[in-house]
Design an enzyme around this catalytic site. Structure first.
Site, PDB file in Angstrom:
ATOM      1  N   ASP A 364      16.318  15.508  37.554  1.00 42.30           N
ATOM      2  CA  ASP A 364      16.246  16.319  36.350  1.00 42.30           C
ATOM      3  C   ASP A 364      17.325  17.396  36.398  1.00 42.30           C
ATOM      4  OD1 ASP A 364      14.674  17.238  33.931  1.00 42.30           O
ATOM      5  OD2 ASP A 364      14.495  19.024  35.179  1.00 42.30           O
ATOM      6  N   GLU A 400      20.430  12.932  35.557  1.00 41.60           N
ATOM      7  CA  GLU A 400      20.415  13.450  34.205  1.00 41.60           C
ATOM      8  C   GLU A 400      21.596  14.429  34.171  1.00 41.60           C
ATOM      9  OE1 GLU A 400      17.278  15.319  31.026  1.00 41.60           O
ATOM     10  OE2 GLU A 400      17.423  16.312  32.973  1.00 41.60           O
TER      11      GLU A 400
END
Length: 720
Positions: A364, A400
């Site tokens: 993330d 990401e």
């Protein structure tokens, strides 16, 4: 120290000197060793709790290289514990020591209980942030659990190590996938055990999934502001325990049982031939901004663990200035330039890979981690350490590639062996099927996004393609809503993106209009077929293949209910979309021509042979320069050569497959396709179609006309 009001203090036991390594709690038959890194603290205690909640505090008098340590005899696995530390109170300088706050062990392998909203969880007085709070937080914060050494019977199971080009990812939520599943035993729904049942693994294998990507399962907590609205952090992007599987997802208990249950789930997926990836959140923690709770890192070493502004003076920021530099939008950013913070992240990753047998990780907001000071740096300490680590360089690494800053967008720039979430694929494909993107853009995405990944030697599989993810609309909502409807989140519909690239087909939300519903289902099928057949690695969001809806909520992070859970009933399922998705994945799996490792070059794979890729005009010719600049053109054919393929077999032999022509028609009305009269493929049959007027099995030959009734994906496979 305040004794608190919820618990009693037990008798103090003798503390042996113990060892500074390993960090955390290490059990043996003789004693349990405790070690916690708090180099700026002046005193430290390990606090054990019995089943009645009685706390016994044991002062750690040994400190070696900044680590406090000691060993306690008689402490058994399953014992709950926490740390307390004392030291200077100068919050502006990152010194927030407060012995009234019970702190979670950063190296806890299991966590019991959760965070309960209460004024005591803050190290500061809530009315005066400069004053240290004297309220005891015990009883309102989670506790670490002593876990026995690993003796899980893996039975010779090993990581799957499947090739990226053979991978199909299914992004799911541990609870949300099974909470409503009628074929999962009721007591197992929403748990690791439920996720590992045949009802789930058989379904995913039958669909064509080769890897599951689990939304955060490291121990997390709900933000106090969310809890105050009567909601929870459902997604889990609020980590507080980097080595502990989230206890609330365990059917068997949270005194260490969650560790075994998680391993059993991983083994069940591996037995089904499915890899397990974790969505990991190392970029920030649940302690939020400087006004957030003191749960672990803030109380142990706030000054080192969180990034500071570039101009942060020695004596701290001026009044009103934020002492943290926030690249995550969550109040804090973990400083991976700090040796201990970096070590913790790496130790956590190795633990999940080696002891929990996880196959890969999706990071993330990777850009927040990949920084030197405040600048994105692909040679930063974190990126370099992961790349050279003998364990981590062998697992799947998914980025990401952005964060919450204006400078954080980094798609296309991660080094090998990283692969990346490609949001440009998502945006282009949505726009194409809603009539807002031209054929030039969609052709680039269909062929693997060479504009992003070819220049640094990476392969098409560096692009993880998706049309939806956990954040944003589901596929059904992409074709059913023009705007977000997040009122249930309690933020006056201000949260969530306004750029949805969606189209409601004339009616906002659910409708009984059969014509509108049919158009939506057809567009949804087109989106899913495009995703599954494009070059790269497809990622499906759980339930998209069967028409899951969030009722227009594009930010359901706090909806632990039917808004987020997958509905397994057949009453409102879009099973036609499911069949298209399954068929497209089967074609991909059975035909190496549709999942190639090498880039298409638009030239022969052997001297005198046909091109490996040709783009076709609906009139039956190859696309011309003028055609590519025809902004009104909404139909594109993609010829993919099957024999010979550019990529050799594992033993070096030349590979042969069938050739394909894939047609993508995004126009609003019908169109006649003229099949090209070339020596490439003289005849074919329809093997996938989202157009009811063109059934599977339809035979075609060079020069024939194929009439499409509306927006469609039609795949022709060479015969003869």
């Amino acid at each position: 120290m305040s004794p608190g009001v919820w618990h009693q203090l037990g008798e103090r036991a003798a503390v042996w000197p113990g060892r500074l390594e390993p960090l955390g709690a290490t059990w043996s038959e003789e004693s349990t060793n405790f070690a916690v890194h708090a180099p700026r603290a002046t005193r430290a205690w390990v606090c054990t709790f019995d089943d009645a909640g009685v706390e016994t505090r044991h002062e750690l008098t040994e400190r070696t290289l900044g680590t406090w340590h000691g060993a306690l005899p008689g402490v058994v696995p399953g014992t709950r514990y926490g740390f307390r530390v004392d030291g200077p109170w100068r919050p502006a300088q990152g010194l927030r020591f407060n012995p009234a706050k019970l702190l979670l062990d950063p190296y806890a392998r299991a966590v019991s209980g959760g965070l309960a909203p209460d004024e005591s969880v803050y190290a500061h007085d809530v009315d005066d942030p400069t004053t240290r709070s004297e309220l005891d937080s015990a009883g309102h914060v989670p506790l670490a659990v002593v876990v026995a050494p690993d003796d899980f019977a893996w039975g010779g199971e090993r990581p799957k190590r499947q090739r990226w080009r053979d991978t199909v990812i299914y992004e799911l939520h541990v609870k949300g996938l099974t909470a409503l599943h009628d074929r999962v035993p009721e007591h197992l729904r929403g748990t690791y055990a439920g996720l590992g049942t045949p009802a789930v693994t058989d379904y995913l294998r039958d669909l064509g999934v080769t890897a599951v990507e689990l939304l955060p399962v490291q121990q997390f907590a709900s933000e106090p502001a969310v809890s105050a609205r009567g909601l929870v952090n459902y997604w889990g992007y609020n980590t507080i325990g980097f080595l502990a599987p989230h206890g609330a997802y365990a059917a068997s208990g949270d005194r260490g049982e969650q560790v075994t249950e998680f391993k059993q789930m991983v083994r069940a997926f591996h037995d089904a031939g499915i890899e397990v990836y974790l969505d990991v959140v190392y970029n920030h923690t649940a302690e939020a901004g400087p006004d957030g709770p003191s749960l672990s890192f803030r109380g142990l070493d706030d000054a080192a663990f969180y990034r500071r502004p570039a101009t942060w003076p020695v004596d701290g920021p001026a009044d009103g200035d934020d002492p943290y530099w926030d690249a995550t939008g969550c109040g804090n950013t973990v400083d991976t330039d700090d040796p201990f913070a970096l070590r913790l992240v790496l130790d956590s990753l190795r633990y999940w890979a080696e002891e929990m047998h996880v196959d890969g990780f999706r990071f993330d907001l990777l850009s927040a981690l990949a920084r030197t000071d405040r600048e994105i740096d692909m040679r930063s300490r974190f990126m370099t350490a992961v790349g050279q680590d003998p364990v981590l360089r062998g697992v799947k690494l998914i980025a990401e590639p952005w964060d919450a800053t204006m400078t954080g967008y980094n798609v296309g720039n991660c080094p090998p062996p990283w692969v990346e979430w490609n949001d440009q694929f998502r945006d282009t494909v949505r726009d194409f099927w809603h009539g807002r993107a031209g054929i030039r853009d969609v052709a680039t995405r269909l062929a693997g996004s060479s504009d992003l990944y070819a220049d640094d030697g990476r392969s098409p599989y560096a692009s993880v393609n998706f049309v939806t993810a956990h954040d944003g609309f589901t596929v059904r909502d992409v074709v059913s809503y023009d705007t977000k409807h997040n009122e249930a989140n309690g933020e006056d519909n201000r949260d969530g993106t306004d750029g949805n690239r969606s189209h409601n087909h004339g009616v906002e939300g659910e409708t009984d209009d059969a014509e509108v519903v049919a158009a939506r289902r057809r567009t949804a099928a087109n989106l899913m077929a495009t995703l599954c057949l494009a070059n790269g690695v497809p990622m499906i969001t759980a339930g998209d293949e069967r028409g899951r809806t969030q009722r227009g909520n594009n930010n359901a992070y706090c909806q632990d209910n039917e808004i987020s859970w997958v509905d397994w009933s057949a009453d409102d399922a879009w099973l036609d979309v499911y069949e298209v998705t399954k068929a497209a994945l089967r074609l991909r799996r059975e035909h190496p021509a549709l999942r190639q490792r090498h880039w298409f070059e638009g030239r022969p794979t052997i001297v005198g042979g046909p091109k490996d890729l040709a783009w076709l005009h609906p009139a039956g010719r190859e696309m011309t320069t003028a055609d590519w600049h025809d902004d009104a053109l909404r139909t594109l054919g993609m010829f993919v050569l099957g024999s010979p393929l550019r990529s050799p077999s594992p033993r070096g032999e030349q590979q042969s497959d069938r050739s394909f022509v894939l047609w993508f028609h995004a126009g609003t009305g019908p169109v006649d396709l003229v099949l090209p009269d070339t020596p490439w493929a003289r005849a074919g049959e329809v093997v996938l179609s989202t157009d009811p007027a063109v059934p599977i099995g339809t035979s075609v030959a060079a020069g024939d006309t194929l009439a499409l009734s509306g927006p469609s994906v039609v795949v022709l496979r060479e015969v003869g």
